[in-house]
Design an enzyme around this catalytic site. Sequence first.
Site, PDB file in Angstrom:
ATOM      1  N   SER A 134       0.832  -1.384   0.082  1.00 43.98           N
ATOM      2  CA  SER A 134      -0.002  -0.014  -0.144  1.00 43.98           C
ATOM      3  C   SER A 134       0.828   1.332   0.048  1.00 43.98           C
ATOM      4  O   SER A 134       2.110   1.023   0.672  1.00 43.98           O
ATOM      5  CB  SER A 134      -0.915   0.068   1.369  1.00 43.98           C
ATOM      6  OG  SER A 134      -1.536   1.252   1.308  1.00 43.98           O
ATOM      7  N   TYR A 147      -1.780   0.080  10.318  1.00 43.75           N
ATOM      8  CA  TYR A 147      -1.942  -0.509   9.081  1.00 43.75           C
ATOM      9  C   TYR A 147      -0.635  -0.091   8.261  1.00 43.75           C
ATOM     10  O   TYR A 147       0.135  -0.743   7.585  1.00 43.75           O
ATOM     11  CB  TYR A 147      -3.156   0.101   8.227  1.00 43.75           C
ATOM     12  CG  TYR A 147      -3.496  -0.142   6.927  1.00 43.75           C
ATOM     13  CD1 TYR A 147      -3.812  -1.613   6.445  1.00 43.75           C
ATOM     14  CD2 TYR A 147      -2.959   0.342   5.805  1.00 43.75           C
ATOM     15  CE1 TYR A 147      -4.224  -1.946   5.213  1.00 43.75           C
ATOM     16  CE2 TYR A 147      -3.288   0.026   4.232  1.00 43.75           C
ATOM     17  CZ  TYR A 147      -3.798  -1.111   3.992  1.00 43.75           C
ATOM     18  OH  TYR A 147      -4.306  -1.335   2.829  1.00 43.75           O
ATOM     19  N   LYS A 151       2.215  -2.300   6.294  1.00 46.62           N
ATOM     20  CA  LYS A 151       2.579  -2.411   5.211  1.00 46.62           C
ATOM     21  C   LYS A 151       4.035  -1.931   4.640  1.00 46.62           C
ATOM     22  O   LYS A 151       4.604  -2.473   3.751  1.00 46.62           O
ATOM     23  CB  LYS A 151       1.587  -1.386   4.392  1.00 46.62           C
ATOM     24  CG  LYS A 151       0.261  -2.004   4.448  1.00 46.62           C
ATOM     25  CD  LYS A 151      -0.047  -3.301   3.501  1.00 46.62           C
ATOM     26  CE  LYS A 151      -1.535  -3.592   3.662  1.00 46.62           C
ATOM     27  NZ  LYS A 151      -1.609  -5.236   2.736  1.00 46.62           N
TER      28      LYS A 151
END
Length: 243
Positions: A134, A147, A151
């Site tokens: 991402s 998150y 990533k």
Amino acid sequence: MKTILITGGSRGIGLSIAEKYLKTEEYNVVVTGRKEQTLEDLSKEVDNKNFHTIAAKADDEEAADKTCKDVNEKFGSLDILVNNAGTNPAGGALMDVDIGAVQKTWDVNLMGPLLWSRAAYKNELSTAIMNICSVGGIAPSQLMGAYNVSKAALIYLTKQLAYELAPDIRVNGVAPAIVKTKLSQLLWENEEFAKNLHLLKKLGEPEDIANAVYYMCSDDAGWVTGEVLTIDGGFLLSGNSMI
Ligand SMILES: NC(=O)c1ccc[n+]([C@@H]2O[C@H](COP(=O)([O-])OP(=O)(O)OC[C@H]3O[C@@H](n4cnc5c(N)ncnc54)[C@H](OP(=O)(O)O)[C@@H]3O)[C@@H](O)[C@H]2O)c1
């Protein structure tokens, strides 16, 4: 026939990757997800003899081992693994967010790809690993701390595994900005605002990512390993930040 295994392929980007490979008629396509019933319904909907589903959690080592073994035995090869399953239950700044939710995010988004890569490797993976990363792993943002860290580590894992598995297996990733799926719904609820975060003034579609995955895993990218291709409609270049 070759075989591709996609974790978290019951909808969104994973399902789009599955559809891309089904179109070639050269692949057995196996997708995983958590829910047996969802997968059964999906099999009926897709209705393609080369499409197969297996219920398996992304952060479950035993499930990863069993799935990779079963796939290799049933189809005679395991050629491409796509680590696609991902989660983001821990919205908020890392200083505040529930630590159990942080752990879950890292288990699914980071440990998952490692567990499935190890399982696939043990079960004669022949060609490529693709990690769905991402832009959050490249540029930090206010409310997606857990998150984003998962990533960023996945991008590094991509490079580390590329190093370890060369020259036999290529390991690459893609890093999307906002793609219109269930996972990112909060980010695009205000759709005009979300589109304007990208230089190209539009959101990504799952197919945009599937096309890039297809290229990165194909012979056309035969001299590419350890790379993460940003596919973001110009998001990073715009200097904008996610919420
Ligand atoms: N959408 C975006 O804007 C965006 C941007 C950058 C990166 N990504 C990444 O792209 C990947 C796919 O996301 P998406 O947007 O396509 O999300 P999505 O539409 O919500 O799909 C997620 C898929 O993963 C499965 N899944 C979720 N948790 C799982 C678990 N613990 N074990 C096994 N399967 C699990 C889901 O199936 P079940 O719920 O049935 O288990 C579903 O098939 C993720 O890694 C995500 O981080 C997405």
